[in-house]
Write a protein that holds these residues in place. Structure first.
Motif, PDB file in Angstrom:
ATOM      1  N   CYS A 269       2.719   5.061  -9.822  1.00 17.35           N
ATOM      2  CA  CYS A 269       2.389   3.784  -8.963  1.00 17.35           C
ATOM      3  C   CYS A 269       0.891   3.688  -8.240  1.00 17.35           C
ATOM      4  N   GLY A 270       0.331   5.210  -7.940  1.00 13.89           N
ATOM      5  CA  GLY A 270      -0.755   5.446  -7.621  1.00 13.89           C
ATOM      6  C   GLY A 270      -1.057   4.933  -5.975  1.00 13.89           C
ATOM      7  N   ILE A 271       0.093   4.991  -5.312  1.00 13.39           N
ATOM      8  CA  ILE A 271       0.058   4.901  -3.983  1.00 13.39           C
ATOM      9  C   ILE A 271       1.366   5.845  -3.138  1.00 13.39           C
ATOM     10  N   PRO A 272       1.073   6.058  -2.045  1.00 14.40           N
ATOM     11  CA  PRO A 272       2.151   7.165  -1.437  1.00 14.40           C
ATOM     12  C   PRO A 272       3.540   6.522  -1.465  1.00 14.40           C
TER      13      PRO A 272
ATOM     14  N   SER B 280       1.501   2.674   8.409  1.00 10.93           N
ATOM     15  CA  SER B 280       0.166   2.014   7.933  1.00 10.93           C
ATOM     16  C   SER B 280       0.679   1.055   6.966  1.00 10.93           C
ATOM     17  N   GLY B 281      -0.257   0.018   6.809  1.00 12.54           N
ATOM     18  CA  GLY B 281      -0.105  -0.964   5.717  1.00 12.54           C
ATOM     19  C   GLY B 281       1.439  -1.639   5.461  1.00 12.54           C
TER      20      GLY B 281
ATOM     21  N   SER C 252       0.812  -1.205  -0.210  1.00 11.22           N
ATOM     22  CA  SER C 252       0.063   0.200   0.133  1.00 11.22           C
ATOM     23  C   SER C 252       0.722   1.334  -0.045  1.00 11.22           C
ATOM     24  N   ARG C 253       1.911   1.054   0.052  1.00 12.75           N
ATOM     25  CA  ARG C 253       2.903   2.279   0.147  1.00 12.75           C
ATOM     26  C   ARG C 253       4.304   1.834  -0.409  1.00 12.75           C
TER      27      ARG C 253
ATOM     28  N   GLN D  36      -0.478  -2.784 -13.158  1.00 13.31           N
ATOM     29  CA  GLN D  36      -1.889  -2.457 -12.798  1.00 13.31           C
ATOM     30  C   GLN D  36      -2.705  -1.731 -14.136  1.00 13.31           C
TER      31      GLN D  36
ATOM     32  N   ALA E 158       4.480  -2.048   3.147  1.00 10.29           N
ATOM     33  CA  ALA E 158       5.419  -1.373   2.299  1.00 10.29           C
ATOM     34  C   ALA E 158       6.338  -2.178   1.624  1.00 10.29           C
TER      35      ALA E 158
ATOM     36  N   GLN F 128       4.923   8.711  -7.531  1.00 17.04           N
ATOM     37  CA  GLN F 128       3.678   8.712  -6.764  1.00 17.04           C
ATOM     38  C   GLN F 128       2.553   8.731  -7.730  1.00 17.04           C
TER      39      GLN F 128
END
Length: 359
Positions: free
Chosen positions: A63-66, A83-84, A38-39, A167, A86, A60
């Motif tokens: 990739c569409g994620i932080p 978070s999540g 998720s990152r 993706q 990585a 960013q």
């Protein structure tokens, strides 16, 4: 080889990277999807950190994620637990950064997917990597890296495009358009290298007498400003600092006097930057501006930059690298050799010295 030799190798090396089949990048993109990443976290020191900063925005976007950038010493348990899951990419041009290796080991212990991005293989940081994404830049033995900086940024960009393709967020038309834009910028670099050499030798030579140097540029070139400051500090061996333009006008200019030097990266016309240069020119005669619209006043470097919104990052570092290649020898300094000749060995801990700043 000299620093300028590696600079001259850079355009061909970048163009070659565009045509290589990269199964490693495709596997990384697949792992991103399969592992529920998720990152992305990029970590490295010095030039590696600046390369990560420079590539971050593009990564960013595609990739569409932080995408976050950390110095290795700040990538602690708290940062790794935010978070999540990585993908943590450790970047080290020489591959032996002990601080980057330690950060990757912490990330792996915390359950994250890890990847190494070194300029040669095998590399020490590969030991802590689930994925090995070697930067195909070829050998670079100079202490002050130039070619490796460019190639690291492109490696990160190509990874981002592999993720976007995986993706299905990057169409064939978009990929082809991006390729044309990259090729246009890279094919123009030899002309920029030649123009930078002429500027340094004919107009920027007084920089060797600077007591301190400050660099500024817009937010999109912040990584470039930071890398330029590091390279000039390494090779000219005087105090150098780099600032994003908005941060610079929040007080930094107060330290200027007649001994101070300012180098401004000016990719686009900006009345506020014009005003800053006008004000500071009343305090110091040592102001140099680099860009396509700056005045040809005997100090500035007016040049027809491609100024691609994504790939100008490969252009504006070139004049700063050329300062570092050409001016230090006038001071009796070989820019390819650190002041401490054992520093390169110590980056991998092989000299038995305290762990140094490394990249």
């Amino acid at each position: 080889m000299h620093v300028e030799d590696y600079m001259n190798e850079t355009p061909a090396r970048l163009l070659a990277m565009l045509t290589q089949t990269r199964e490693d990048l495709w596997q990384a993109a697949k792992a991103l999807a399969d592992r529920g990443i998720s990152r992305i976290i990029l970590t490295g020191s010095g030039t590696s950190y600046h390369g990560a900063l420079t590539a971050r925005s593009f990564m960013q976007q595609w990739c569409g994620i932080p995408v976050d950038v950390y110095w290795p010493f700040l990538l602690d348990e708290m940062a790794l637990s935010l978070s999540g899951k990585a993908l943590v990419i450790g970047i080290s041009q020489g591959g032996g950064s002990l601080s980057t290796l330690a950060a990757m080991e912490r990330a792996r212990a915390a359950g994250h997917l890890t990847a190494s991005m070194a300029g040669e293989a095998p590399a020490a940081i590969d030991q802590a990597a689930d994925l090995i994404l070697t930067v195909p830049c070829g050998e670079e033995r100079a202490g002050a890296k130039t070619k490796g900086y460019h190639c690291t940024i492109l490696n990160l960009i190509l990874l981002a495009l592999a993720v976007a393709s995986r993706q299905q967020r990057l169409s064939d038309e978009e990929r082809k358009a991006l390729l044309v834009r990259k090729e246009r910028t890279f094919n123009h670099l030899p002309t920029l290298i030649e123009a930078s050499q002429a500027w340094v030798l004919n107009h920027a030579r007084p920089l060797i007498d600077s007591a301190d140097i400050r660099l500024t540029g817009p937010a999109g070139l912040f990584g470039t400003v930071q890398e330029g400051a590091l390279k000039m500090l390494e090779t000219l061996r005087c105090p150098v600092a780099g600032y994003e333009f908005e941060e610079f006008i929040h007080g930094i200019y107060n330290a200027f006097d007649e001994r101070s030097t300012l180098i401004m990266l000016d990719p686009h016309p900006d009345e506020r930057q014009d005003r800053l240069a006008e004000i500071l020119s009343g305090w110091t005669p040592h102001i140099y501006r680099i860009g396509p619209h700056v005045d040809n006043n005997g100090k500035n470097m007016p040049f027809t930059f491609i100024n691609d919104p994504d790939f100008a990052i490969f252009e504006y570092i070139i004049p700063l690298q050329m300062v570092c290649a050409r001016l230090p020898p006038v001071k009796g300094v070989d820019p390819a050799i650190p002041k401490d000749p054992t520093a390169i060995d110590r980056k991998s801990g092989s000299a038995g010295m305290p762990r140094p700043i490394s990249y």
